[in-house]
Design an enzyme around this catalytic site. Structure first.
Site, PDB file in Angstrom:
ATOM      1  N   ASP A 219      97.489 -31.470   5.667  1.00 47.32           N
ATOM      2  CA  ASP A 219      97.667 -31.589   7.124  1.00 47.32           C
ATOM      3  C   ASP A 219      97.996 -33.009   7.578  1.00 47.32           C
ATOM      4  OD1 ASP A 219      95.148 -32.839   6.877  1.00 47.32           O
ATOM      5  OD2 ASP A 219      94.061 -31.025   7.466  1.00 47.32           O
ATOM      6  N   HIS A 236      98.043 -33.200  -3.060  1.00 48.96           N
ATOM      7  CA  HIS A 236      98.895 -32.008  -2.975  1.00 48.96           C
ATOM      8  C   HIS A 236     100.047 -32.204  -1.998  1.00 48.96           C
ATOM      9  CE1 HIS A 236      95.258 -29.422  -4.476  1.00 48.96           C
ATOM     10  NE2 HIS A 236      95.776 -30.176  -5.401  1.00 48.96           N
ATOM     11  N   CYS A 268     118.856 -26.684   4.801  1.00 53.15           N
ATOM     12  CA  CYS A 268     119.352 -28.049   4.651  1.00 53.15           C
ATOM     13  C   CYS A 268     120.720 -28.153   5.321  1.00 53.15           C
ATOM     14  CB  CYS A 268     119.457 -28.359   3.165  1.00 53.15           C
ATOM     15  SG  CYS A 268     120.346 -29.846   2.775  1.00 53.15           S
ATOM     16  N   SER A 347      85.882 -26.933  -2.399  1.00 57.88           N
ATOM     17  CA  SER A 347      85.228 -26.030  -3.350  1.00 57.88           C
ATOM     18  C   SER A 347      85.405 -26.542  -4.782  1.00 57.88           C
ATOM     19  CB  SER A 347      85.822 -24.624  -3.230  1.00 57.88           C
ATOM     20  OG  SER A 347      87.202 -24.675  -3.527  1.00 57.88           O
ATOM     21  N   SER A 370      79.027 -30.353   1.580  1.00 56.24           N
ATOM     22  CA  SER A 370      79.821 -29.165   1.902  1.00 56.24           C
ATOM     23  C   SER A 370      78.909 -28.066   2.410  1.00 56.24           C
ATOM     24  CB  SER A 370      80.577 -28.690   0.656  1.00 56.24           C
ATOM     25  OG  SER A 370      81.591 -27.798   1.016  1.00 56.24           O
TER      26      SER A 370
HETATM   27  P1  OAD Z   1      88.536 -24.471  -0.160  1.00 58.64           P
HETATM   28  O1  OAD Z   1      88.791 -23.524   0.958  1.00 58.64           O
HETATM   29  O2  OAD Z   1      88.638 -23.956  -1.534  1.00 58.64           O
HETATM   30  O3  OAD Z   1      87.098 -25.135  -0.002  1.00 58.64           O
HETATM   31  C1  OAD Z   1      86.683 -25.685   1.202  1.00 58.64           C
HETATM   32  C2  OAD Z   1      85.179 -25.858   1.132  1.00 58.64           C
HETATM   33  O4  OAD Z   1      84.763 -26.547   2.279  1.00 58.64           O
HETATM   34  C3  OAD Z   1      84.449 -24.534   1.079  1.00 58.64           C
HETATM   35  O5  OAD Z   1      83.516 -24.547   0.036  1.00 58.64           O
HETATM   36  C4  OAD Z   1      83.741 -24.440   2.435  1.00 58.64           C
HETATM   37  O6  OAD Z   1      82.461 -23.877   2.348  1.00 58.64           O
HETATM   38  C5  OAD Z   1      83.629 -25.887   2.833  1.00 58.64           C
HETATM   39  N1  OAD Z   1      83.694 -26.101   4.282  1.00 58.64           N
HETATM   40  C6  OAD Z   1      84.483 -25.488   5.186  1.00 58.64           C
HETATM   41  N2  OAD Z   1      84.268 -25.978   6.415  1.00 58.64           N
HETATM   42  C7  OAD Z   1      83.295 -26.913   6.281  1.00 58.64           C
HETATM   43  C8  OAD Z   1      82.614 -27.778   7.199  1.00 58.64           C
HETATM   44  N3  OAD Z   1      82.895 -27.780   8.496  1.00 58.64           N
HETATM   45  N4  OAD Z   1      81.658 -28.588   6.704  1.00 58.64           N
HETATM   46  C9  OAD Z   1      81.359 -28.596   5.392  1.00 58.64           C
HETATM   47  N5  OAD Z   1      81.962 -27.810   4.494  1.00 58.64           N
HETATM   48  C10 OAD Z   1      82.923 -26.984   4.924  1.00 58.64           C
HETATM   49  O7  OAD Z   1      89.520 -25.708   0.066  1.00 58.64           O
HETATM   50  P2  OAD Z   1      89.898 -26.860  -0.964  1.00 58.64           P
HETATM   51  O8  OAD Z   1      88.789 -27.177  -1.862  1.00 58.64           O
HETATM   52  O9  OAD Z   1      90.477 -27.956  -0.158  1.00 58.64           O
HETATM   53  O10 OAD Z   1      96.138 -26.085  -2.555  1.00 58.64           O
HETATM   54  O11 OAD Z   1      91.061 -26.149  -1.782  1.00 58.64           O
HETATM   55  C11 OAD Z   1      91.765 -26.882  -2.766  1.00 58.64           C
HETATM   56  C12 OAD Z   1      93.193 -26.436  -2.846  1.00 58.64           C
HETATM   57  O12 OAD Z   1      93.246 -25.011  -2.970  1.00 58.64           O
HETATM   58  C13 OAD Z   1      94.004 -26.703  -1.590  1.00 58.64           C
HETATM   59  O13 OAD Z   1      94.516 -28.015  -1.555  1.00 58.64           O
HETATM   60  C14 OAD Z   1      95.093 -25.681  -1.649  1.00 58.64           C
HETATM   61  C15 OAD Z   1      94.361 -24.499  -2.227  1.00 58.64           C
HETATM   62  O14 OAD Z   1      95.097 -23.706  -3.084  1.00 58.64           O
HETATM   63  C16 OAD Z   1      97.409 -26.232  -2.064  1.00 58.64           C
HETATM   64  O15 OAD Z   1      97.659 -26.216  -0.886  1.00 58.64           O
HETATM   65  C17 OAD Z   1      98.442 -26.444  -3.065  1.00 58.64           C
END
Ligand code: OAD
Length: 418
Positions: A219, A236, A268, A347, A370
């Site tokens: 973002d 990413h 494009c 996560s 988290s």
């Molecule tokens: P996830 O959706 O896998 O994990 C987000 C974590 O943040 C979850 O465990 C939620 O419980 C926690 N969470 C959500 N809101 C929260 C808050 N307000 N306070 C505390 N914790 C909160 O997202 P990512 O780990 O970022 O890849 O996922 C990694 C990658 O998977 C992303 O970059 C994306 C996806 O495939 C691409 O876009 C290529």
């Protein structure tokens, strides 16, 4: 194979401290009916593995033929489901060896970090903090995360994907970019602002202690929060720029926003003239191919290249694409000097970012913030579960930084841009 281990571990989150193996038999001591003398908990087995090393550990527990590999895996807390009965011994051995290697390399928790106060003492002294972030730091702004219930991956049913991650699969994008663009508007921030957690990371930067933020978020809110490009690794990629799938020419990502908001596939401008020519060539080839199968076999059409011809793609790293250049060398350099690792709102499910905690020197304190606990494969010194914005406010308060924090939070108030 690692996925298999994670699956086995997930099955039995609670079993860790309860499972036992006998030094002389396989019956847990608590249920033992007689014979064995000493018994080992999973924790003691782990300790013994660390003390002995892998091969002597195998000599002690397997080579004596007293225990089977399955016994030891079970004692470690891994439950082999019934269908694993069908696995051949060599597969079980592979699982076992990978598991032992991982356990052997697993860091030990630092004994002096047990509560928020302990971590605050470290926070106020540290000089070089690595912060790893995920989608959770932006959810308070209304941007969904991926894997929570109600997250992006739970909202893709209509696309009939075999795995929701296919939304970001480069092969699927090449075949049919319209699937991604049908959904992409949901990923686009439609405001200017940042969350208190972004503000906290900026505060670390302003205090001169942010070594680097490794974000998985696309973002680009870190830029709005004023994180210096030198201090930021967008692992990413992001929506900040976009490139043509065919000629690779790059434009500002915002040039795509009108199309993304309309759910149409952006094209494009350079390739659009060539597109008509390509369509003519392809249609000629297709008609000749149907007349002559031989011709087709020696000069086939790359259907995916045709489908994505001249299509613009935000410079987000899709599954199947190389990660942002410089990630590997940067993290290897940073880990040598870092004195604190903080992972927030992720996560930790996607490599290689998910591997950052395990490649840090074991003496570097690790904090995880988290809503949900980190996976069982991680050993953080402290996990603080809850809304990250509230937790970082508490950390800032206890560190005596509240005024500076609130000023930054104020600056991040959301302003609608669309
Ligand atoms: P996830 O959706 O896998 O994990 C987000 C974590 O943040 C979850 O465990 C939620 O419980 C926690 N969470 C959500 N809101 C929260 C808050 N307000 N306070 C505390 N914790 C909160 O997202 P990512 O780990 O970022 O890849 O996922 C990694 C990658 O998977 C992303 O970059 C994306 C996806 O495939 C691409 O876009 C290529």
């Amino acid at each position: 194979m690692l996925d298999v281990i994670a699956m086995l571990e997930d099955q039995d989150q609670e079993s860790d401290s309860n499972d036992h193996i006998d030094a002389a038999g396989q019956v847990p001591a608590e249920q033992d009916t007689g014979t064995p003398t000493s018994s080992l908990s999973a924790a003691s087995l782990r300790q013994e593995l660390k003390d002995l090393g892998i091969e002597p550990f195998l000599d002690k527990y397997i080579a004596d033929s007293v225990h089977t590999v399955r016994d030891v895996l079970t004692a470690f807390g891994l439950r082999l489901p019934p269908h694993f009965e069908d696995l051949c011994e060599s597969d079980i051995w592979s699982i076992f060896r990978i598991y032992l290697k991982r356990e052997f390399n697993r860091r030990d928790r630092l004994p002096h970090i047990n509560c928020m106060e302990d971590i605050v003492k470290i926070l106020v002294k540290c000089q070089k903090v690595i912060v790893v972030t995920g989608a959770g730091i932006s959810t308070s702004l209304g941007i969904p995360d991926f894997r929570s219930s109600g997250g992006i991956y739970s909202r893709l049913e209509k696309y009939n994907l075999s795995d929701p991650q296919e939304l970001f699969d480069i092969s699927l994008f090449r075949q049919d970019p319209s699937i991604f663009y049908d959904f992409a508007k949901e990923l686009l921030p439609e405001f200017r602002g940042y969350s208190p957690t972004h503000a906290f990371i900026r505060l670390l930067q302003d205090r001169g202690v942010l070594l680097r933020q490794y974000t998985q978020n696309i973002d680009d809110i870190e830029s709005t929060a004023g994180i210096d490009g030198q201090r930021l690794m967008q692992c990413h990629g992001s929506f900040k720029t976009a490139s043509c799938m065919t000629c690779r020419s790059q434009v500002a990502g915002s040039a795509l926003f009108p199309d993304i908001r309309n759910g149409t596939v952006p094209k494009c401008s350079i390739c659009s003239t060539a597109q008509k020519k390509l369509e003519r060539v392809v249609s000629n080839k297709r008609s000749r191919a149907s007349d002559s199968p031989k011709w087709d076999s020696c000069d086939s059409i790359d259907e995916d290249a045709v489908a994505s011809f001249g299509v613009m793609k935000p410079d987000i790293t899709f599954f199947g694409e190389e990660l942002t250049s410089g990630f590997k060398s940067q993290i290897l350099e940073d880990r040598e000097v870092a004195d604190l690792l903080i992972c927030i709102g992720t996560s930790l499910k996607v490599a290689p970012v998910a591997g950052i905690p395990s490649i840090m020197p074991p003496s570097v304190p690790q904090l995880f913030i988290s809503r949900e606990p980190a996976g069982k494969e991680y050993v953080f010194d402290l996990e603080l579960h809850g809304q990250c914005d509230a937790i970082v406010r508490q950390l800032a308060t206890q560190a005596g930084w509240l005024a500076g924090f609130e000023t930054l939070v104020e600056g991040g108030q959301i302003q609608k841009t669309f």
